[in-house]
Design an enzyme around this catalytic site. Sequence first.
Site, PDB file in Angstrom:
ATOM      1  N   GLY A 116      28.677 -24.430  53.543  1.00 56.90           N
ATOM      2  CA  GLY A 116      29.567 -23.269  53.585  1.00 56.90           C
ATOM      3  C   GLY A 116      30.279 -23.101  52.248  1.00 56.90           C
ATOM      4  O   GLY A 116      30.422 -21.977  51.734  1.00 56.90           O
ATOM      5  N   THR A 137      27.965 -33.888  50.957  1.00 55.22           N
ATOM      6  CA  THR A 137      27.923 -33.923  52.419  1.00 55.22           C
ATOM      7  C   THR A 137      27.189 -35.163  52.927  1.00 55.22           C
ATOM      8  O   THR A 137      26.167 -35.557  52.367  1.00 55.22           O
ATOM      9  CB  THR A 137      27.267 -32.682  53.076  1.00 55.22           C
ATOM     10  OG1 THR A 137      27.036 -32.967  54.463  1.00 55.22           O
ATOM     11  CG2 THR A 137      25.936 -32.288  52.472  1.00 55.22           C
ATOM     12  N   ASP A 139      25.628 -35.082  55.501  1.00 53.92           N
ATOM     13  CA  ASP A 139      24.469 -34.568  56.246  1.00 53.92           C
ATOM     14  C   ASP A 139      23.201 -34.481  55.395  1.00 53.92           C
ATOM     15  O   ASP A 139      22.111 -34.315  55.940  1.00 53.92           O
ATOM     16  CB  ASP A 139      24.776 -33.171  56.813  1.00 53.92           C
ATOM     17  CG  ASP A 139      25.888 -33.198  57.845  1.00 53.92           C
ATOM     18  OD1 ASP A 139      26.075 -34.252  58.482  1.00 53.92           O
ATOM     19  OD2 ASP A 139      26.565 -32.175  58.012  1.00 53.92           O
ATOM     20  N   GLY A 182      25.550 -34.856  62.649  1.00 53.25           N
ATOM     21  CA  GLY A 182      24.448 -33.968  62.268  1.00 53.25           C
ATOM     22  C   GLY A 182      24.238 -32.942  63.358  1.00 53.25           C
ATOM     23  O   GLY A 182      23.558 -33.217  64.340  1.00 53.25           O
ATOM     24  N   GLU A 234      24.147 -35.385  66.827  1.00 52.80           N
ATOM     25  CA  GLU A 234      25.093 -34.540  67.582  1.00 52.80           C
ATOM     26  C   GLU A 234      24.409 -33.275  68.086  1.00 52.80           C
ATOM     27  O   GLU A 234      24.743 -32.743  69.135  1.00 52.80           O
ATOM     28  CB  GLU A 234      26.226 -34.058  66.658  1.00 52.80           C
ATOM     29  CG  GLU A 234      27.246 -35.058  66.251  1.00 52.80           C
ATOM     30  CD  GLU A 234      28.150 -34.447  65.181  1.00 52.80           C
ATOM     31  OE1 GLU A 234      29.371 -34.488  65.371  1.00 52.80           O
ATOM     32  OE2 GLU A 234      27.631 -33.935  64.164  1.00 52.80           O
ATOM     33  N   GLN A 287      32.073 -42.256  60.194  1.00 50.27           N
ATOM     34  CA  GLN A 287      30.904 -42.101  59.313  1.00 50.27           C
ATOM     35  C   GLN A 287      31.257 -41.441  57.986  1.00 50.27           C
ATOM     36  O   GLN A 287      30.500 -41.493  57.028  1.00 50.27           O
ATOM     37  CB  GLN A 287      29.814 -41.291  60.034  1.00 50.27           C
ATOM     38  CG  GLN A 287      29.231 -42.044  61.215  1.00 50.27           C
ATOM     39  CD  GLN A 287      28.435 -41.139  62.153  1.00 50.27           C
ATOM     40  OE1 GLN A 287      27.236 -41.008  62.014  1.00 50.27           O
ATOM     41  NE2 GLN A 287      29.118 -40.516  63.105  1.00 50.27           N
ATOM     42  N   ARG A 288      32.410 -40.791  57.947  1.00 47.34           N
ATOM     43  CA  ARG A 288      32.824 -40.144  56.690  1.00 47.34           C
ATOM     44  C   ARG A 288      33.886 -40.962  55.959  1.00 47.34           C
ATOM     45  O   ARG A 288      34.376 -40.544  54.900  1.00 47.34           O
ATOM     46  CB  ARG A 288      33.386 -38.751  56.966  1.00 47.34           C
ATOM     47  CG  ARG A 288      32.393 -37.787  57.548  1.00 47.34           C
ATOM     48  CD  ARG A 288      32.683 -36.348  57.211  1.00 47.34           C
ATOM     49  NE  ARG A 288      34.054 -35.922  57.406  1.00 47.34           N
ATOM     50  CZ  ARG A 288      34.415 -34.884  58.163  1.00 47.34           C
ATOM     51  NH1 ARG A 288      33.486 -34.188  58.811  1.00 47.34           N
ATOM     52  NH2 ARG A 288      35.662 -34.518  58.252  1.00 47.34           N
TER      53      ARG A 288
HETATM   54  O1  F6P Z   1      30.863 -32.564  56.982  1.00 47.60           O
HETATM   55  C1  F6P Z   1      29.789 -32.730  57.783  1.00 47.60           C
HETATM   56  C2  F6P Z   1      30.175 -33.197  59.164  1.00 47.60           C
HETATM   57  O2  F6P Z   1      30.691 -34.503  59.134  1.00 47.60           O
HETATM   58  C3  F6P Z   1      29.035 -33.108  60.157  1.00 47.60           C
HETATM   59  O3  F6P Z   1      28.157 -34.194  60.108  1.00 47.60           O
HETATM   60  C4  F6P Z   1      29.759 -32.994  61.460  1.00 47.60           C
HETATM   61  O4  F6P Z   1      28.943 -32.370  62.407  1.00 47.60           O
HETATM   62  C5  F6P Z   1      30.962 -32.173  61.100  1.00 47.60           C
HETATM   63  O5  F6P Z   1      31.163 -32.355  59.706  1.00 47.60           O
HETATM   64  C6  F6P Z   1      32.220 -32.520  61.821  1.00 47.60           C
HETATM   65  O6  F6P Z   1      33.195 -31.588  61.454  1.00 47.60           O
HETATM   66  P1  F6P Z   1      34.759 -31.785  61.625  1.00 47.60           P
HETATM   67  O7  F6P Z   1      35.205 -32.832  60.654  1.00 47.60           O
HETATM   68  O8  F6P Z   1      35.312 -30.449  61.288  1.00 47.60           O
HETATM   69  O9  F6P Z   1      34.995 -32.217  63.019  1.00 47.60           O
END
Ligand code: F6P
Length: 362
Positions: A116, A137, A139, A182, A234, A287-288
Amino acid sequence: MSFMRRIGILTSGGDCQSLNATMRGVAKSLYKMFDDVEIVGFEDGYKGLMYADYRVMKPYEFSGILTLGGTILGTSRQPFKMMRTPDENGLDKVAAMKHTYYKLKLECLVVLGGNGSQKTANLLREEGLNIVSLPKTIDNDLWGTDLTFGFHSAIDIATNAIDCIHTTAASHGRVFIVEIMGHKVGWLPLYAGIAGGADIILIPEIPYDIKVVVDAIKGRMKNGKNFTILAVAEGAISKEDAALSKKELKEKKKNGPTYPSVAYELGALIEEKTGQEARVTVPGHMQRGGEPTPYDRVLATRLGAEAAELIRKKQYGYMVAVDGRKITKIPLEDIAGKLKTVDPKSDIIREAKSVGISFGDE
Ligand code: F6P
């Protein structure tokens, strides 16, 4: 602000582990390249650009952040499809971003973002701003680059989750479903699934047949394997649901039983059809989080340095990208809005199948 060269920078969308490492790569290269550079950091992504929420960064702010997860600038999701819709006070967001850019006399804006965010970067390019973007990302779904920074670090965490599940799954003889991030693409569940030795991997690009999934579990039971581990994206979807239109799917979900996510739905079906106990694990935003892996730190440093190089050469309107072993650049207009998905016919899927991993499709 009496400097000759002023560069803006922002981090946008969901965070990841190596945003700071990448910004450090950009900033350290810029400071080394030019004596007269000033970096302006926008808070919380495009929001900071819209509402002129920024700070002039000091070189020391980019030190000691190579291993620091998250983003020192903050981030937010500003959906691309809402960019042309005025905010609650009637503010024209695009005009406001341009106004901030020109008011600060920026030479260029560096954008670290995913899908985005790249679309908005391209929109700002079309509006005449000088943009250099970087592929962020977990992803790994950005078109035009083999890799995105964050992906490798997330693989590590998701793999670790599967590794931890392995011992408990084997001890109890249960089915374990690990739901991996994902929504639209399955790179992360695919890589973590293979790395973690998952028996079944379900990704959005390969709709599954529940009968095939159940048969794979029963087949393992028959062979004396008392447990099964599924790595499920996901956005994993059944063949049946994939054949429906968006509207029909919405209707079906409204009228059927509701589950917190696909993993829970699968868990219920698997228990019913195999008689084995099923458990769900959702590592979610873990995971992030945390530190970037060494691989990601190297990638971040290389990408950041090349972004600075583009600025030095005044080559704007590009995303810095990975092509094999090389760091390259790709026009924003060529990548904006395009997703890089897993090809169900690709070598990696064939190879995973050849070691016995089921994708629930055949
Ligand atoms: O940034 C990518 C991601 O982590 C995706 O893997 C996941 O589906 C989404 O963001 C989750 O978004 P949010 O942090 O807005 O819940």
